[in-house]
Design a protein around this motif. Structure first.
Motif, PDB file in Angstrom:
ATOM      1  N   GLN A   1       0.805  -1.191  -0.081  1.00 41.39           N
ATOM      2  CA  GLN A   1       0.114  -0.069  -0.057  1.00 41.39           C
ATOM      3  C   GLN A   1       0.733   1.331  -0.139  1.00 41.39           C
ATOM      4  O   GLN A   1       0.534   2.207  -0.612  1.00 41.39           O
ATOM      5  CB  GLN A   1      -1.059   0.063   1.256  1.00 41.39           C
ATOM      6  CG  GLN A   1      -0.225   0.190   2.637  1.00 41.39           C
ATOM      7  CD  GLN A   1       0.014  -1.288   3.207  1.00 41.39           C
ATOM      8  OE1 GLN A   1       0.045  -2.255   2.382  1.00 41.39           O
ATOM      9  NE2 GLN A   1      -0.008  -1.381   4.627  1.00 41.39           N
ATOM     10  N   GLY A   2       2.048   1.144   0.694  1.00 38.34           N
ATOM     11  CA  GLY A   2       2.859   2.357   0.559  1.00 38.34           C
ATOM     12  C   GLY A   2       3.478   2.600  -0.975  1.00 38.34           C
ATOM     13  O   GLY A   2       3.521   3.807  -1.281  1.00 38.34           O
ATOM     14  N   HIS A   3       3.907   1.451  -1.627  1.00 34.37           N
ATOM     15  CA  HIS A   3       4.209   1.590  -2.885  1.00 34.37           C
ATOM     16  C   HIS A   3       3.100   2.308  -3.756  1.00 34.37           C
ATOM     17  O   HIS A   3       3.319   2.915  -4.948  1.00 34.37           O
ATOM     18  CB  HIS A   3       4.655   0.413  -3.555  1.00 34.37           C
ATOM     19  CG  HIS A   3       6.034  -0.041  -2.976  1.00 34.37           C
ATOM     20  ND1 HIS A   3       7.232   0.412  -3.650  1.00 34.37           N
ATOM     21  CD2 HIS A   3       6.528  -0.878  -2.157  1.00 34.37           C
ATOM     22  CE1 HIS A   3       8.480  -0.092  -2.945  1.00 34.37           C
ATOM     23  NE2 HIS A   3       7.835  -1.036  -2.052  1.00 34.37           N
TER      24      HIS A   3
ATOM     25  N   GLY B   1       2.836  10.340  -4.865  1.00 40.84           N
ATOM     26  CA  GLY B   1       4.026  10.613  -4.732  1.00 40.84           C
ATOM     27  C   GLY B   1       4.532  10.862  -3.395  1.00 40.84           C
ATOM     28  O   GLY B   1       5.675  11.215  -3.166  1.00 40.84           O
ATOM     29  N   VAL B   2       3.558  10.254  -2.297  1.00 40.23           N
ATOM     30  CA  VAL B   2       4.149  10.196  -1.012  1.00 40.23           C
ATOM     31  C   VAL B   2       3.553   9.222  -0.232  1.00 40.23           C
ATOM     32  O   VAL B   2       2.380   8.959  -0.360  1.00 40.23           O
ATOM     33  CB  VAL B   2       3.867  11.772  -0.214  1.00 40.23           C
ATOM     34  CG1 VAL B   2       2.428  12.012  -0.223  1.00 40.23           C
ATOM     35  CG2 VAL B   2       4.448  11.723   1.124  1.00 40.23           C
ATOM     36  N   TRP B   3       4.158   8.705   0.690  1.00 39.41           N
ATOM     37  CA  TRP B   3       3.763   7.594   1.715  1.00 39.41           C
ATOM     38  C   TRP B   3       4.013   8.191   3.027  1.00 39.41           C
ATOM     39  O   TRP B   3       4.960   8.531   3.206  1.00 39.41           O
ATOM     40  CB  TRP B   3       4.239   6.461   1.408  1.00 39.41           C
ATOM     41  CG  TRP B   3       3.883   5.347   2.454  1.00 39.41           C
ATOM     42  CD1 TRP B   3       3.091   5.019   2.919  1.00 39.41           C
ATOM     43  CD2 TRP B   3       5.032   4.541   3.232  1.00 39.41           C
ATOM     44  NE1 TRP B   3       2.961   4.036   3.928  1.00 39.41           N
ATOM     45  CE2 TRP B   3       4.351   3.498   4.060  1.00 39.41           C
ATOM     46  CE3 TRP B   3       6.331   4.515   3.025  1.00 39.41           C
ATOM     47  CZ2 TRP B   3       5.042   2.713   4.790  1.00 39.41           C
ATOM     48  CZ3 TRP B   3       7.101   3.551   4.142  1.00 39.41           C
ATOM     49  CH2 TRP B   3       6.372   2.772   4.946  1.00 39.41           C
ATOM     50  N   LEU B   4       2.904   8.123   4.069  1.00 42.45           N
ATOM     51  CA  LEU B   4       3.061   8.583   5.340  1.00 42.45           C
ATOM     52  C   LEU B   4       3.514   7.334   6.021  1.00 42.45           C
ATOM     53  O   LEU B   4       2.639   6.439   6.385  1.00 42.45           O
ATOM     54  CB  LEU B   4       1.490   9.097   5.682  1.00 42.45           C
ATOM     55  CG  LEU B   4       1.527  10.431   5.088  1.00 42.45           C
ATOM     56  CD1 LEU B   4       0.168  10.930   5.823  1.00 42.45           C
ATOM     57  CD2 LEU B   4       2.567  11.553   5.289  1.00 42.45           C
TER      58      LEU B   4
ATOM     59  N   PRO C   1       6.591  11.572   6.218  1.00 39.82           N
ATOM     60  CA  PRO C   1       6.552  11.393   4.916  1.00 39.82           C
ATOM     61  C   PRO C   1       7.771  10.855   4.101  1.00 39.82           C
ATOM     62  O   PRO C   1       8.888  11.340   4.330  1.00 39.82           O
ATOM     63  CB  PRO C   1       6.098  12.764   4.282  1.00 39.82           C
ATOM     64  CG  PRO C   1       6.785  13.799   5.135  1.00 39.82           C
ATOM     65  CD  PRO C   1       6.661  13.079   6.662  1.00 39.82           C
ATOM     66  N   ILE C   2       7.600   9.904   3.188  1.00 42.99           N
ATOM     67  CA  ILE C   2       8.561   9.351   2.362  1.00 42.99           C
ATOM     68  C   ILE C   2       8.199   9.812   0.906  1.00 42.99           C
ATOM     69  O   ILE C   2       6.968   9.203   0.509  1.00 42.99           O
ATOM     70  CB  ILE C   2       8.616   7.786   2.483  1.00 42.99           C
ATOM     71  CG1 ILE C   2       9.325   7.418   3.967  1.00 42.99           C
ATOM     72  CG2 ILE C   2       9.649   7.433   1.699  1.00 42.99           C
ATOM     73  CD1 ILE C   2      10.235   8.017   4.386  1.00 42.99           C
ATOM     74  N   THR C   3       8.826  10.617   0.188  1.00 44.00           N
ATOM     75  CA  THR C   3       8.255  10.843  -1.017  1.00 44.00           C
ATOM     76  C   THR C   3       9.106  10.096  -2.029  1.00 44.00           C
ATOM     77  O   THR C   3      10.086   9.322  -2.128  1.00 44.00           O
ATOM     78  CB  THR C   3       8.830  12.126  -1.317  1.00 44.00           C
ATOM     79  OG1 THR C   3      10.135  12.434  -1.431  1.00 44.00           O
ATOM     80  CG2 THR C   3       8.079  13.350  -0.349  1.00 44.00           C
TER      81      THR C   3
END
Length: 83
Positions: A47-49, A56-59, A69-71
């Motif tokens: 779900q992050g991918h 463009g961002v995964w929390l 945030p990972i962008t």
């Protein structure tokens, strides 16, 4: 002389490659070269991918409070600078 720890160690490695004649020594403490590719990307859940691809961002959840945030830009930029 370059000094770096963790991601700073990765940056020091990149500088050393770019400026080989000027760098005479390096002190690296727990350097994390290629951590986005070797450590972060494999740990991102499906779900992050999906969130990275769509938004463009995964929390990323954190045990210490708010998620951080990972962008997609971070992951892509890290891939461009592998050592």
């Amino acid at each position: 002389m370059l000094v770096g720890s963790s991601m700073g160690g990765w940056i020091a490695c990149l500088v050393a490659v770019a400026m080989t004649r000027k760098v005479k020594a390096m002190v690296l403490v727990a350097p994390a070269p290629d951590f986005t590719e070797k450590l972060m990307t494999p740990e991102i859940p499906p779900q992050g991918h999906a969130a990275l691809a769509a938004d463009g961002v995964w929390l990323r959840p954190s045990e210490y409070g708010e998620p951080y945030p990972i962008t997609r830009a971070l992951i892509e930029d890290g891939r461009k600078h592998l050592v």
